[in-house]
Structures are given as C-alpha cells and as structure tokens.
Design a protein around this motif. Structure first.
Motif, PDB file in Angstrom:
ATOM      1  N   GLY A  63      -5.711   0.729  13.927  1.00 47.30           N
ATOM      2  CA  GLY A  63      -6.736   0.503  12.911  1.00 47.30           C
ATOM      3  C   GLY A  63      -6.204   0.725  11.510  1.00 47.30           C
ATOM      4  N   ASP A  64      -5.382   1.761  11.353  1.00 41.50           N
ATOM      5  CA  ASP A  64      -4.782   2.022  10.039  1.00 41.50           C
ATOM      6  C   ASP A  64      -3.852   0.880   9.622  1.00 41.50           C
ATOM      7  OD1 ASP A  64      -6.127   4.434   9.829  1.00 41.50           O
ATOM      8  OD2 ASP A  64      -4.405   5.661  10.446  1.00 41.50           O
ATOM      9  N   MET A  65      -3.053   0.391  10.562  1.00 42.76           N
ATOM     10  CA  MET A  65      -2.155  -0.729  10.251  1.00 42.76           C
ATOM     11  C   MET A  65      -2.946  -1.980   9.894  1.00 42.76           C
ATOM     12  SD  MET A  65       1.091  -0.461  12.831  1.00 42.76           S
ATOM     13  CE  MET A  65       0.175  -0.192  14.342  1.00 42.76           C
ATOM     14  N   LEU A  66      -4.011  -2.228  10.630  1.00 40.95           N
ATOM     15  CA  LEU A  66      -4.856  -3.388  10.341  1.00 40.95           C
ATOM     16  C   LEU A  66      -5.478  -3.266   8.959  1.00 40.95           C
ATOM     17  CD1 LEU A  66      -6.126  -6.018  11.327  1.00 40.95           C
ATOM     18  CD2 LEU A  66      -7.931  -4.659  12.391  1.00 40.95           C
ATOM     19  N   ARG A  67      -5.987  -2.084   8.634  1.00 39.37           N
ATOM     20  CA  ARG A  67      -6.583  -1.869   7.313  1.00 39.37           C
ATOM     21  C   ARG A  67      -5.547  -2.082   6.209  1.00 39.37           C
ATOM     22  NH1 ARG A  67      -5.926   2.100   4.269  1.00 39.37           N
ATOM     23  NH2 ARG A  67      -5.291   3.528   5.919  1.00 39.37           N
ATOM     24  N   GLN A  68      -4.347  -1.558   6.400  1.00 42.25           N
ATOM     25  CA  GLN A  68      -3.290  -1.734   5.402  1.00 42.25           C
ATOM     26  C   GLN A  68      -2.919  -3.205   5.238  1.00 42.25           C
ATOM     27  OE1 GLN A  68      -0.154   0.798   6.801  1.00 42.25           O
ATOM     28  NE2 GLN A  68      -1.158   2.681   6.123  1.00 42.25           N
ATOM     29  N   GLY A  69      -2.885  -3.932   6.354  1.00 41.07           N
ATOM     30  CA  GLY A  69      -2.584  -5.362   6.288  1.00 41.07           C
ATOM     31  C   GLY A  69      -3.659  -6.127   5.545  1.00 41.07           C
TER      32      GLY A  69
ATOM     33  N   GLU B 210      -5.665  -4.883   3.271  1.00 37.38           N
ATOM     34  CA  GLU B 210      -5.554  -4.515   1.856  1.00 37.38           C
ATOM     35  C   GLU B 210      -4.379  -5.249   1.184  1.00 37.38           C
ATOM     36  OE1 GLU B 210      -5.260  -0.271   1.850  1.00 37.38           O
ATOM     37  OE2 GLU B 210      -7.411   0.007   2.202  1.00 37.38           O
ATOM     38  N   TRP B 211      -3.268  -5.372   1.927  1.00 36.79           N
ATOM     39  CA  TRP B 211      -2.094  -6.057   1.387  1.00 36.79           C
ATOM     40  C   TRP B 211      -2.406  -7.535   1.118  1.00 36.79           C
ATOM     41  CZ3 TRP B 211       1.123  -9.984   3.274  1.00 36.79           C
ATOM     42  CH2 TRP B 211       2.301 -10.178   2.563  1.00 36.79           C
ATOM     43  N   VAL B 212      -3.068  -8.183   2.097  1.00 31.05           N
ATOM     44  CA  VAL B 212      -3.432  -9.590   1.918  1.00 31.05           C
ATOM     45  C   VAL B 212      -4.395  -9.730   0.746  1.00 31.05           C
ATOM     46  CG1 VAL B 212      -4.680 -11.517   2.980  1.00 31.05           C
ATOM     47  CG2 VAL B 212      -2.975 -10.260   4.299  1.00 31.05           C
ATOM     48  N   GLY B 213      -5.338  -8.789   0.635  1.00 31.75           N
ATOM     49  CA  GLY B 213      -6.297  -8.835  -0.459  1.00 31.75           C
ATOM     50  C   GLY B 213      -5.636  -8.659  -1.813  1.00 31.75           C
ATOM     51  N   SER B 214      -4.570  -7.898  -1.875  1.00 30.81           N
ATOM     52  CA  SER B 214      -3.883  -7.671  -3.156  1.00 30.81           C
ATOM     53  C   SER B 214      -3.056  -8.888  -3.564  1.00 30.81           C
ATOM     54  CB  SER B 214      -2.979  -6.439  -3.072  1.00 30.81           C
ATOM     55  OG  SER B 214      -1.865  -6.688  -2.237  1.00 30.81           O
ATOM     56  N   LYS B 215      -2.773  -9.781  -2.645  1.00 27.27           N
ATOM     57  CA  LYS B 215      -1.953 -10.970  -2.948  1.00 27.27           C
ATOM     58  C   LYS B 215      -2.787 -12.106  -3.523  1.00 27.27           C
ATOM     59  CE  LYS B 215       1.854  -9.274  -1.496  1.00 27.27           C
ATOM     60  NZ  LYS B 215       2.911  -8.953  -2.447  1.00 27.27           N
ATOM     61  N   LYS B 216      -4.105 -11.969  -3.511  1.00 28.05           N
ATOM     62  CA  LYS B 216      -4.971 -13.051  -4.015  1.00 28.05           C
ATOM     63  C   LYS B 216      -5.095 -12.986  -5.507  1.00 28.05           C
ATOM     64  CE  LYS B 216      -7.623 -13.681   0.155  1.00 28.05           C
ATOM     65  NZ  LYS B 216      -8.919 -13.700   0.769  1.00 28.05           N
TER      66      LYS B 216
END
Length: 50
Positions: free
Chosen positions: A36-42, A44-50
């Motif tokens: 779940g932590d890895m999914l959340r980080q992923g 967040e990472w995708v969201g920061s690339k927009k």
C-alpha cells in the motif's frame, strides 16, 4: 501410537498451528502495508509529473 497418546498431542499441535497462523497473518498484514505504501508513493509520483 495409542489413542491416548494421539489425543494428548492434539492440543499441543493445535496451539502450534494457531501460533503459526498468527505469524503468517502478521507477515501478510506487513506485506499489505508495504504494498500500500509503494502504491501510494507511485500515485504521488505520477501526480507530481502532471
């Protein structure tokens, strides 16, 4: 094995099985949390690339 010996060993075997299942459950919960932590980080990472 005599019946008395067999029935005497059942509670001990059951306690060991219960302890093993509790350990498996703890490990499963820990791995779910890590996933779940890895999914959340992923996300967040995708969201920061927009």
């Amino acid at each position: 094995m005599e019946f008395a010996q067999m029935t005497a060993s059942v509670p001990t075997a059951f306690q060991k099985d219960t302890a093993n299942l509790k350990n498996v459950e703890k490990a499963f919960v820990a791995s779910e949390k890590a996933l779940g932590d890895m999914l959340r980080q992923g996300i967040e990472w995708v969201g920061s690339k927009k």
